[in-house]
Design a protein around this motif. Structure first.
Motif, PDB file in Angstrom:
ATOM      1  N   ALA A 363      32.150  47.852  34.729  1.00 12.46           N
ATOM      2  CA  ALA A 363      33.527  48.074  35.164  1.00 12.46           C
ATOM      3  C   ALA A 363      34.403  48.748  34.111  1.00 12.46           C
ATOM      4  N   VAL A 364      33.863  48.912  32.885  1.00 10.55           N
ATOM      5  CA  VAL A 364      34.688  49.485  31.805  1.00 10.55           C
ATOM      6  C   VAL A 364      33.925  50.536  31.007  1.00 10.55           C
ATOM      7  N   LEU A 365      33.086  51.295  31.680  1.00 12.92           N
ATOM      8  CA  LEU A 365      32.274  52.283  30.960  1.00 12.92           C
ATOM      9  C   LEU A 365      33.127  53.311  30.220  1.00 12.92           C
ATOM     10  N   SER A 366      34.294  53.627  30.752  1.00 11.50           N
ATOM     11  CA  SER A 366      35.145  54.632  30.110  1.00 11.50           C
ATOM     12  C   SER A 366      35.545  54.217  28.697  1.00 11.50           C
ATOM     13  N   ARG A 367      35.540  52.923  28.436  1.00 13.68           N
ATOM     14  CA  ARG A 367      35.905  52.422  27.109  1.00 13.68           C
ATOM     15  C   ARG A 367      34.860  52.797  26.062  1.00 13.68           C
ATOM     16  N   PHE A 368      33.635  53.078  26.507  1.00 12.83           N
ATOM     17  CA  PHE A 368      32.545  53.359  25.565  1.00 12.83           C
ATOM     18  C   PHE A 368      32.122  54.820  25.600  1.00 12.83           C
ATOM     19  N   THR A 369      32.963  55.686  26.134  1.00  8.68           N
ATOM     20  CA  THR A 369      32.632  57.092  26.189  1.00  8.68           C
ATOM     21  C   THR A 369      33.548  57.919  25.294  1.00  8.68           C
ATOM     22  N   LYS A 417      31.313  40.469  33.461  1.00  5.19           N
ATOM     23  CA  LYS A 417      31.722  41.872  33.490  1.00  5.19           C
ATOM     24  C   LYS A 417      33.231  42.017  33.646  1.00  5.19           C
ATOM     25  N   TRP A 418      33.871  40.977  34.238  1.00  2.00           N
ATOM     26  CA  TRP A 418      35.319  41.064  34.422  1.00  2.00           C
ATOM     27  C   TRP A 418      36.083  40.624  33.185  1.00  2.00           C
ATOM     28  N   LEU A 419      35.421  39.927  32.277  1.00  2.00           N
ATOM     29  CA  LEU A 419      36.104  39.516  31.051  1.00  2.00           C
ATOM     30  C   LEU A 419      36.442  40.716  30.180  1.00  2.00           C
TER      31      LEU A 419
END
Length: 506
Positions: A363-369, A417-419
């Motif tokens: 749910a937060v892949l953009s944070r690691f790109t 995954k929501w944390l």
């Protein structure tokens, strides 16, 4: 096939390994025909794995299986069925065919047999046979109805009907009551008693200890892939059972936390969903845990989905900090600070064929790109490892596939995954369904921790004890609507149940 009257089932020195995991170690299990045998243990203890060996789903085990004093080499599902062993799995959607009718799903094995033999299928006879099974179970589901149109509870009963449609010596029920209402559970128990009287052996896996004492004669407890104890269930208290499961004494089940509850933070008005949710209003204060109480089928899941934008037929208004939100899809819900941990975790909560790490960061892949395309695998792995550690997810590594985890650990992945999203509002729909007492406590602690950080929690459950133990306030649902708002410290389980069944106090 040889004689059907097997009096004894024995599994001797059963061991099995998966990559990085020794799932079972020299497990001996035995039970008798005409008896109900409880098989329990914490999530990951190996009970479902042991039964998958018995059902032929796993063939790379060591050890032996014996039926009525005769060696029964079971290495495939067909071997198990030929020996009269049937299993009803917990996750119904993985084994039912949604675009076939109820009747076709119930009579699936017989239909396949006829097709292989190139016999003509008599559809009228098939539906009549399916109806006979449903009548025996006292299940009121039309045989011509598509499975995809059924509720979760109805799907479970269809799966049980399929299992008992074939002559069996031993029937394994893996968490069969998890999606069932009280009345549906009573129907199941009536069937179990009937099958016992007919000489069928029942292996009953459940985390609901009271129902084990109601229906079972014997109990086997597993921990860490090994057999811990076997005895008559009447000789063991529930507290002793829990201590054997965990290998330690269990302190208070629900966390005792000091929290400050703030101002009204989240509000929903006139939430509707055709035939499912009827004009519901609710609000949650900052740092408050609000329960959605009600029996199975009351509309709790449908309301959770409507709030999260997961239903195309829902309507109503949602506000966060006084600001009206536009939520017409789960994507919009996440962007606006909402998170949902759904009831049907394998179908909606996790990607079972992907790794634990991939699920947690999905749910937060953009944070690691970087620059919108380059994924930093190191940062992703670090974030996932932190969640795995914080939640105590039992997995050999973050690279392990979710489908190989126990039900409770899959649920922790769905929550984990929501944390990372750091939402404002967390919606939990039956988060402890099918998990053991130890994992339940982990989930309760997590919910309480989120609330202590000022998050808004909506906690839907049909377990009255959870409503009393974890919530500050609750809305009781009946027939798609909210029938009563209750303050937890001023109510009790009897009052919750009264409203849950449509009763009104005068």
């Amino acid at each position: 096939m040889e004689e059907r009257e097997a009096s004894r089932l024995e599994m001797k020195a059963i061991s099995i390994e998966f990559p990085g995991v020794k799932a079972l170690t020299d497990v001996d299990f035995h039970t008798l025909a005409g008896r109900a045998h409880a098989l329990i243990g914490a999530n990951g203890a190996g009970k479902s794995t042991l039964m998958k060996v018995l059902s032929g789903a796993y063939n790379h085990y060591t050890g032996e299986i014996w039926l009525n004093g005769k060696h029964a080499p079971i290495r495939s599902p067909k071997d198990a069925k030929d020996n009269g062993i049937q299993i009803v799995y917990q996750e119904v959607d993985t084994v039912l065919i949604p675009n076939l009718t109820v009747g076709e799903n119930i009579m699936m094995e017989q239909t396949i047999h006829n097709m292989k033999g190139r016999h003509m299928i008599g559809w009228k006879q098939l539906l009549r046979s399916a109806q006979d099974v449903l009548d025996r179970l006292n299940v009121k589901v039309p045989t011509r109805k598509l499975v995809q149109e059924l509720t979760l509870a109805e799907k479970q009963m269809v799966l049980i009907a399929r299992a008992v449609s074939m002559e069996c010596r031993f029937l394994v029920l893996d968490e069969p009551t998890a999606p069932l209402s009280h009345s549906e559970t009573e129907q199941l128990f009536r069937l179990v008693r009937q099958l016992k009287s007919e000489g069928v052996g029942i292996v009953f896996i459940s985390h609901r200890l009271p129902e084990l004492y109601e229906i079972c004669d014997e109990i086997t407890i597993m921990r860490d892939g090994k057999l811990v104890v076997r005895d008559e269930i009447k000789r063991m208290s529930q507290q002793q059972v829990v201590e054997h499961m965990l290998g330690a004494k269990l302190d208070g089940q629900f966390p005792k936390t000091e929290r400050s509850i703030g101002e009204k933070w989240f509000e929903a008005k006139s939430i509707r969903d055709t035939g499912k949710v009827k004009d519901v209003d609710l609000f949650i204060r900052k740092g408050e845990i609000v329960g959605l109480a009600g029996l199975v089928g009351a509309g709790k899941t449908e309301l959770c989905r409507a709030l999260f934008g997961a239903s195309s037929t829902s309507s109503g208004d949602v506000y966060l900090q006084g600001r009206k939100l536009r939520i017409r899809s789960p994507h919009q819900a996440v962007k606006n600070g909402l998170a949902l941990v759904p009831e049907e975790r394998r179908r909606e909560g996790v990607f079972v064929e992907e790794s634990v790490s991939d699920n947690i960061t999905a749910a937060v892949l953009s944070r690691f790109t970087k620059w919108g395309s380059w994924l930093s695998a190191a940062k992703e792995k670090q974030a996932a490892s932190s969640i795995i550690s914080d939640l105590g997810i039992k997995t050999p590594s973050g690279a392990a596939k979710v489908r190989n985890l126990s039900g409770g650990n899959q649920q922790k992945v769905a929550i984990g995954k929501w944390l990372l999203v750091d939402a404002d509002v967390y919606i939990f729909d039956e988060p402890t369904k099918g998990v053991d007492v130890g994992a339940k406590r982990d989930i309760y602690d997590l919910v309480a921790e989120l609330a202590s950080r000022g998050k808004c929690i909506l906690y839907a459950s049909s377990e009255m004890s959870e409503m009393m133990g974890i919530t500050d306030r609750m809305y009781v649902m009946y027939d798609g609507g909210v029938i009563k708002e209750l303050e937890t410290k001023h109510t009790n389980e009897e009052e919750i149940l009264l409203y849950s069944t449509g009763g009104l106090l005068t």
